[in-house]
Design a protein around this motif. Sequence first.
Motif, PDB file in Angstrom:
ATOM      1  N   UNK A 133       0.615  -1.352   0.265  1.00 21.36           N
ATOM      2  CA  UNK A 133      -0.146  -0.014  -0.190  1.00 21.36           C
ATOM      3  C   UNK A 133       0.835   1.328  -0.213  1.00 21.36           C
ATOM      4  N   UNK A 134       0.441   2.491  -1.166  1.00 22.01           N
ATOM      5  CA  UNK A 134       1.107   3.225  -0.608  1.00 22.01           C
ATOM      6  C   UNK A 134      -0.002   4.372  -0.182  1.00 22.01           C
ATOM      7  N   UNK A 135       0.157   5.511   0.885  1.00 20.62           N
ATOM      8  CA  UNK A 135      -0.790   6.187   1.163  1.00 20.62           C
ATOM      9  C   UNK A 135       0.135   7.614   1.175  1.00 20.62           C
ATOM     10  N   UNK A 136      -1.212   8.490   0.745  1.00 20.31           N
ATOM     11  CA  UNK A 136       0.065  10.251   0.409  1.00 20.31           C
ATOM     12  C   UNK A 136      -1.103  10.938   0.721  1.00 20.31           C
ATOM     13  N   UNK A 137      -1.442  12.362   1.606  1.00 22.47           N
ATOM     14  CA  UNK A 137      -2.179  12.867   1.840  1.00 22.47           C
ATOM     15  C   UNK A 137      -2.093  14.131   1.123  1.00 22.47           C
ATOM     16  N   UNK A 138      -3.065  14.845   0.499  1.00 24.59           N
ATOM     17  CA  UNK A 138      -2.684  16.306   0.091  1.00 24.59           C
ATOM     18  C   UNK A 138      -3.191  16.451   0.051  1.00 24.59           C
ATOM     19  N   UNK A 139      -3.032  17.735  -0.324  1.00 24.82           N
ATOM     20  CA  UNK A 139      -3.832  19.291   0.382  1.00 24.82           C
ATOM     21  C   UNK A 139      -3.746  20.242  -0.752  1.00 24.82           C
ATOM     22  N   UNK A 140      -4.632  20.548  -1.101  1.00 19.91           N
ATOM     23  CA  UNK A 140      -5.288  21.534  -2.792  1.00 19.91           C
ATOM     24  C   UNK A 140      -4.030  22.439  -2.526  1.00 19.91           C
ATOM     25  N   UNK A 145       1.769  15.456   2.337  1.00 18.83           N
ATOM     26  CA  UNK A 145       2.667  15.086   2.700  1.00 18.83           C
ATOM     27  C   UNK A 145       3.536  14.029   2.118  1.00 18.83           C
ATOM     28  N   UNK A 146       4.377  13.694   2.575  1.00 20.48           N
ATOM     29  CA  UNK A 146       5.345  12.269   2.036  1.00 20.48           C
ATOM     30  C   UNK A 146       4.250  10.898   1.430  1.00 20.48           C
ATOM     31  N   UNK A 147       4.447  10.507   1.214  1.00 18.95           N
ATOM     32  CA  UNK A 147       3.558   9.006   0.511  1.00 18.95           C
ATOM     33  C   UNK A 147       4.630   7.522   1.287  1.00 18.95           C
ATOM     34  N   UNK A 148       4.202   7.074   2.477  1.00 16.93           N
ATOM     35  CA  UNK A 148       4.854   6.133   2.484  1.00 16.93           C
ATOM     36  C   UNK A 148       3.288   4.867   2.079  1.00 16.93           C
ATOM     37  N   UNK A 149       4.472   3.957   2.388  1.00 20.22           N
ATOM     38  CA  UNK A 149       4.565   2.480   2.290  1.00 20.22           C
ATOM     39  C   UNK A 149       3.816   1.717   3.259  1.00 20.22           C
ATOM     40  N   UNK A 150       3.214   0.451   2.748  1.00 23.61           N
ATOM     41  CA  UNK A 150       3.336  -0.221   3.954  1.00 23.61           C
ATOM     42  C   UNK A 150       3.231  -1.363   3.481  1.00 23.61           C
ATOM     43  N   UNK A 151       3.325  -3.026   3.902  1.00 28.90           N
ATOM     44  CA  UNK A 151       3.650  -4.316   2.819  1.00 28.90           C
ATOM     45  C   UNK A 151       3.133  -5.081   3.606  1.00 28.90           C
ATOM     46  N   UNK A 152       2.056  -5.807   3.216  1.00 29.00           N
ATOM     47  CA  UNK A 152       0.692  -6.582   3.956  1.00 29.00           C
ATOM     48  C   UNK A 152       0.937  -7.901   2.874  1.00 29.00           C
TER      49      UNK A 152
END
Length: 164
Positions: A133-140, A145-152
């Motif tokens: 999973x690659x998670x990133x919070x975007x603001x207009x 935020x920077x992208x983070x990754x999580x392996x499951x």
Amino acid sequence: MKYLYLLLLSIILSLPLHAQKTIQATSPIYSFSITKEVKPPILSMVPNSLRFTDSNGNNAIDADERCQIEFEMENRGYGDGFGLVLKTTASGSTQGVYFASEKRLATLKVKDKIKVVLPISGQRNIQDGTLTFTLKVEEPNGFGTNAIQLEVATKVFESPMVRV
């Protein structure tokens, strides 16, 4: 008196007549911009807050299982974080795994934290493998935020062995 009248008349007639004139002109083109002072948020994920939880505790997405990824996010900036969107992508064994690719988040005030939860569900057709999973919070305004990754891990459905 007649002469005085004629003298006044000749003076009045000799004065220039003042009438309104129409003048056309073009003003030069000026370029300017109006700026508003921007007080940006500084958004970050709280260290060590990222975690994957599943119902049976095997740290994998199983068939017919509901799981979630959760983390805390904070704002150490000078302005509130408005219009925040969690964008999630996945690569790897994605068959049979469902999650929202976009999730709107609440406004994050200055010096506040929020908990972000991404629900995930494994369907019956899930396969064995690994999902990143690659998670990133975007603001207009670009202050996300920077992208983070999580392996499951993902686990195929294991049918029960029933004997009579």
